[in-house]
Design an enzyme around this catalytic site. Structure first.
Site: not given
Ligand code: COA
Length: 385
Positions: A271, A322
């Site tokens: 998140h 979700d």
């Molecule tokens: N699966 C695997 N790795 C994940 C992840 C996931 N669901 N969510 C975050 N990470 C990893 C990222 O790759 C990142 O790794 P890195 O630092 O080695 O590059 C790290 O965790 C930090 O994440 P970050 O990129 O800062 O997250 P964000 O704030 O840009 O994105 C989301 C947040 C929600 C978009 C992201 O967590 C995601 O894509 N989740 C899956 C989709 C989802 O469930 N969306 C609903 C959100 S309510």
């Protein structure tokens, strides 16, 4: 990584806030997403307390008015919502012409946009006008969704009933019968949890549109488009596709360890704001447990439990709402491609509240970008190129 450190500098240029990470762009009184305490409040009320003590209609009233309703206020609100549920024949005709292959988020986006053509809608009108439109959107979106759902199965549409609650009526319009109390309550709880969540991507999209003084239908249409993406609302569908791919609890541990090894994005985890857990998850997990017991089918529950245990232990990333809501909707009997539209059915309350808040104290939202294209150059006329 600290939020401040995420702002990078383009070659001696301005700080770039990619993804607007960590930026506070306005005040809002509607909800508070607190990453320190992993809590979420709507106008000061913790969302899990709202889920325990209120119906979705009470929460919709709260988001529209800033206060929980008295009995009399709730009964007036319910009457108004129920009176607006039906859609007219032309609207039904538009839905009937959609391709059966279209995703329900696309048909919903188009059908909501169509609502905006039924009156001359301009933005920044009297708040009472926009409140009336917000109520119509809340009341009609489930009807649009259920109509489209029935048509894609070549079934006759079922008209809304005004003697059923918001959640009961939606199930009735989809399936032709009143839902079991277990289903109605779990759906209602999920709608309460999904209703509002600060400046998330779809709400921000709605506020950007509102800030141009465009109308509420345009703002909501943009928000639906933003919600569809799998990094946002589309994740509840993506979670279910992932659970389907895993198939059985016995395969879950090996599958998730393999996915982590291959650095796969695991849907329903992570998140932007919460880093150590999403406060809505325990309430929705309980719904998933209750629905699994009611159905006598704990396959999804067991797979999700394994996934959560391994991902938290191996990556320190927690499930978001979700993750349990996807399998819960499956147990309620909904097709996977209805999951994100159900999110819309709820979040319309938050979007409308934000539309009105933006309009009430508006400033055009217009950020800057740092230019990285070619340096300025001369235009050579076509004959000399
Ligand atoms: N699966 C695997 N790795 C994940 C992840 C996931 N669901 N969510 C975050 N990470 C990893 C990222 O790759 C990142 O790794 P890195 O630092 O080695 O590059 C790290 O965790 C930090 O994440 P970050 O990129 O800062 O997250 P964000 O704030 O840009 O994105 C989301 C947040 C929600 C978009 C992201 O967590 C995601 O894509 N989740 C899956 C989709 C989802 O469930 N969306 C609903 C959100 S309510």
């Amino acid at each position: 990584m600290a939020e401040a450190a995420r702002a990078t500098r383009a070659k001696a240029g301005p700080a770039i806030h990619k993804g607007l990470v960590g930026l506070v762009v306005d005040n809002s009184a509607i909800s508070r997403v607190n990453p320190e305490t992993n809590s979420l409040t709507y106008y000061g009320y913790p969302v899990q307390d709202l889920a325990r003590h209120c119906t979705f209609e009470e929460v919709a009233y709260l988001l529209a008015n800033g206060e929980l309703p008295s009995r009399a206020q709730l009964s007036r609100f319910r009457r108004a919502e129920r009176a607006l549920r039906e859609i007219d024949r032309d609207h039904v005709g538009v839905i009937a012409r959609f391709s059966r292959a279209a995703h329900p988020m696309d048909t919903l986006r188009t059908a909501v946009s169509y609502l905006g053509t039924r009156e001359v809608a301009w933005g920044g009108e009297k708040p009472a006008t926009d409140k009336r439109r917000a109520m119509a959107l809340l009341a009609k979106i489930p009807t649009v969704m259920a109509t489209d759902y029935r048509f894609r199965d070549a079934k006759r549409r079922i008209r809304p009933r005004d003697d059923l609650s918001f959640s009961e009526n939606f199930c009735y319009m989809c399936f032709g019968r009143k839902p079991a109390p277990e289903v109605a309550r779990a759906l209602d709880t999920s709608l309460i949890l999904y209703a509002e969540h600060g400046f998330n991507a779809s709400t921000f999209a709605a506020r950007v549109v509102a800030s141009t003084l465009s109308d509420i239908y345009s703002a909501v249409t943009a928000a639906i488009g933003a919600l569809k993406g799998p990094l946002h609302g589309g994740a509840n569908e993506a979670v279910m596709h992932m659970l389907g791919e895993i198939g059985t609890p016995a395969r879950a541990e090996a599958w998730i360890r393999g996915a982590i090894e291959r650095k796969r994005l695991i849907m329903g985890f992570g998140h932007r704001v919460y880093r150590t857990g999403d406060s809505r998850v325990p309430t929705m997990n309980k719904c998933l447990e209750d629905l699994s017991a009611w159905k006598g089918d704990d396959r999804w529950l067991r797979i999700t439990q394994t996934l959560a245990r391994v991902v938290i232990a191996e990556k320190g990333i927690h499930p978001n709402l979700d993750f349990p809501s996807g399998p819960a909707y499956d147990l309620m009997g909904f097709d996977i491609d209805l999951f994100t539209p159900i999110f819309v059915m709820s979040r319309i309350t938050g979007w409308s509240a934000h539309y009105l808040e933006q309009i009430a104290d508006n400033r055009l939202i217009r950020p800057l970008s740092a230019y990285t294209g070619p340096p300025q150059r001369k235009v050579r006329p076509l004959a000399r190129r």
